[in-house]
Motif scaffolding. Structure first.
Motif, short mmCIF file in Angstrom:
data_model
loop_
_atom_site.label_atom_id
_atom_site.label_comp_id
_atom_site.label_asym_id
_atom_site.label_seq_id
_atom_site.Cartn_x
_atom_site.Cartn_y
_atom_site.Cartn_z
N SER A 124 0.78 -1.32 0.09
CA SER A 124 0.25 -0.01 0.05
C SER A 124 0.72 1.43 0.07
CB SER A 124 -0.76 -0.02 1.29
OG SER A 124 -0.32 -0.02 2.46
N VAL A 125 1.99 1.24 0.37
CA VAL A 125 2.85 2.30 0.45
C VAL A 125 4.07 2.52 -0.74
CG1 VAL A 125 2.46 2.70 3.14
CG2 VAL A 125 4.73 1.22 2.09
N GLY A 126 3.56 1.69 -1.78
CA GLY A 126 4.63 1.71 -2.88
C GLY A 126 5.35 0.34 -2.89
N THR A 127 6.53 0.68 -3.59
CA THR A 127 7.53 -0.49 -3.91
C THR A 127 8.61 -0.12 -2.78
OG1 THR A 127 7.27 -0.45 -6.10
CG2 THR A 127 9.39 -1.34 -5.34
N ARG A 128 9.24 -1.14 -2.23
CA ARG A 128 10.18 -1.26 -1.04
C ARG A 128 11.06 -2.08 -1.19
NH1 ARG A 128 7.96 -0.02 5.07
NH2 ARG A 128 10.41 0.14 4.81
N THR A 129 12.31 -1.81 -1.13
CA THR A 129 13.63 -2.70 -1.47
C THR A 129 13.98 -2.83 -0.15
OG1 THR A 129 14.14 -2.07 -3.50
CG2 THR A 129 15.70 -3.30 -2.34
N PRO A 163 14.04 -5.45 8.96
CA PRO A 163 12.72 -6.06 9.05
C PRO A 163 11.65 -5.08 8.53
CG PRO A 163 13.83 -5.04 11.44
CD PRO A 163 14.88 -4.86 10.13
N LEU A 164 10.42 -5.57 8.35
CA LEU A 164 9.15 -4.89 7.96
C LEU A 164 8.09 -5.39 8.98
CD1 LEU A 164 7.74 -2.94 5.97
CD2 LEU A 164 7.44 -4.89 4.52
N TRP A 165 7.46 -4.31 9.39
CA TRP A 165 6.12 -4.84 10.44
C TRP A 165 4.95 -4.92 9.29
CZ3 TRP A 165 5.25 -6.41 15.12
CH2 TRP A 165 4.05 -6.38 15.84
N HIS A 166 4.13 -5.86 9.51
CA HIS A 166 2.92 -6.16 8.72
C HIS A 166 1.92 -6.40 9.59
CE1 HIS A 166 0.30 -7.79 5.81
NE2 HIS A 166 0.75 -6.95 4.89
N SER A 167 0.84 -5.52 9.68
CA SER A 167 -0.36 -5.85 10.56
C SER A 167 -1.45 -6.58 9.85
CB SER A 167 -0.97 -4.54 10.94
OG SER A 167 -0.06 -3.86 11.53
N PRO A 168 -2.18 -7.27 10.48
CA PRO A 168 -3.12 -7.87 10.12
C PRO A 168 -4.01 -7.43 9.09
CG PRO A 168 -3.14 -8.62 12.40
CD PRO A 168 -2.28 -7.49 12.04
N ASP A 169 -4.32 -6.00 9.51
CA ASP A 169 -5.26 -5.31 8.51
C ASP A 169 -4.56 -4.65 7.27
OD1 ASP A 169 -3.97 -3.57 10.31
OD2 ASP A 169 -5.67 -2.36 10.69
N SER A 170 -3.28 -4.87 7.31
CA SER A 170 -2.63 -4.38 6.24
C SER A 170 -2.87 -5.09 4.76
CB SER A 170 -1.07 -4.37 6.46
OG SER A 170 -0.57 -3.73 7.63
N PRO A 171 -2.92 -4.19 3.50
CA PRO A 171 -2.92 -4.88 2.33
C PRO A 171 -1.84 -5.84 2.10
CG PRO A 171 -3.05 -2.53 2.25
CD PRO A 171 -2.58 -2.76 3.67
N PRO A 172 -2.23 -6.82 1.31
CA PRO A 172 -1.16 -7.75 0.82
C PRO A 172 0.19 -7.06 0.07
CG PRO A 172 -3.34 -8.42 -0.36
CD PRO A 172 -3.17 -6.98 0.46
N LEU A 173 1.34 -7.89 0.35
CA LEU A 173 2.56 -7.70 -0.20
C LEU A 173 2.81 -8.57 -1.38
CD1 LEU A 173 4.56 -7.21 3.07
CD2 LEU A 173 3.69 -5.39 1.57
N SER A 174 3.36 -8.01 -2.35
CA SER A 174 3.85 -8.93 -3.78
C SER A 174 5.02 -8.63 -3.95
CB SER A 174 2.85 -8.61 -4.74
OG SER A 174 3.06 -7.21 -5.37
#
Length: 125
Positions: A83-88, A94-105
């Motif tokens: 949701s916040v764009g592309t991240r390298t 580490p990257l925090w991911h909450s249950p209500d966050s959009p999926p990552l691809s």
């Protein structure tokens, strides 16, 4: 073997919980079938966390448990879209991911290789 010491000081009034994960080397490549996505290989599971190794081919989604928040720790540099764009993400970043966050691809040019620490919800009561 030499010990690694990491100290954390809590300067606030709230309780702080720390998750420490040490990755010393990248495991050997085992090959990834095109259909393989998460949850991946479970490395440790108990009443507080599930730690798994995930291998996500490019242009595929990283499917995380909706039961709890997760910390994604890349075993190698990789690129994720969300949701916040592309991240390298660099190895070990580490990257925090909450249950209500959009999926990552995986939008990188290779398989995304990471460890995922999913926190289990606390029992109510």
């Amino acid at each position: 073997d030499s010990a690694i010491v990491h100290r954390v000081a809590n300067t606030g009034k709230e309780t702080v919980r720390v998750i420490a994960v040490e990755i010393f080397s990248r495991p050997p490549d085992r090959g990834v079938p095109e259909s393989h996505t998460t949850p991946g290989e479970v490395l440790l599971e108990n009443d507080k966390v599930v730690i798994s190794r995930v291998l996500v081919p490019r242009d595929r989604s990283l499917e995380l448990s909706q039961a709890g928040s997760s910390v994604i720790i890349p075993a190698a540099t990789g690129t994720l879209d969300g949701s916040v764009g592309t991240r390298t993400l660099r190895k070990g970043q580490p990257l925090w991911h909450s249950p209500d966050s959009p999926p990552l691809s995986n939008s990188g040019d290779r398989t995304f290789d990471a460890y995922v620490v999913t926190l289990r919800p606390r029992p109510s009561g």
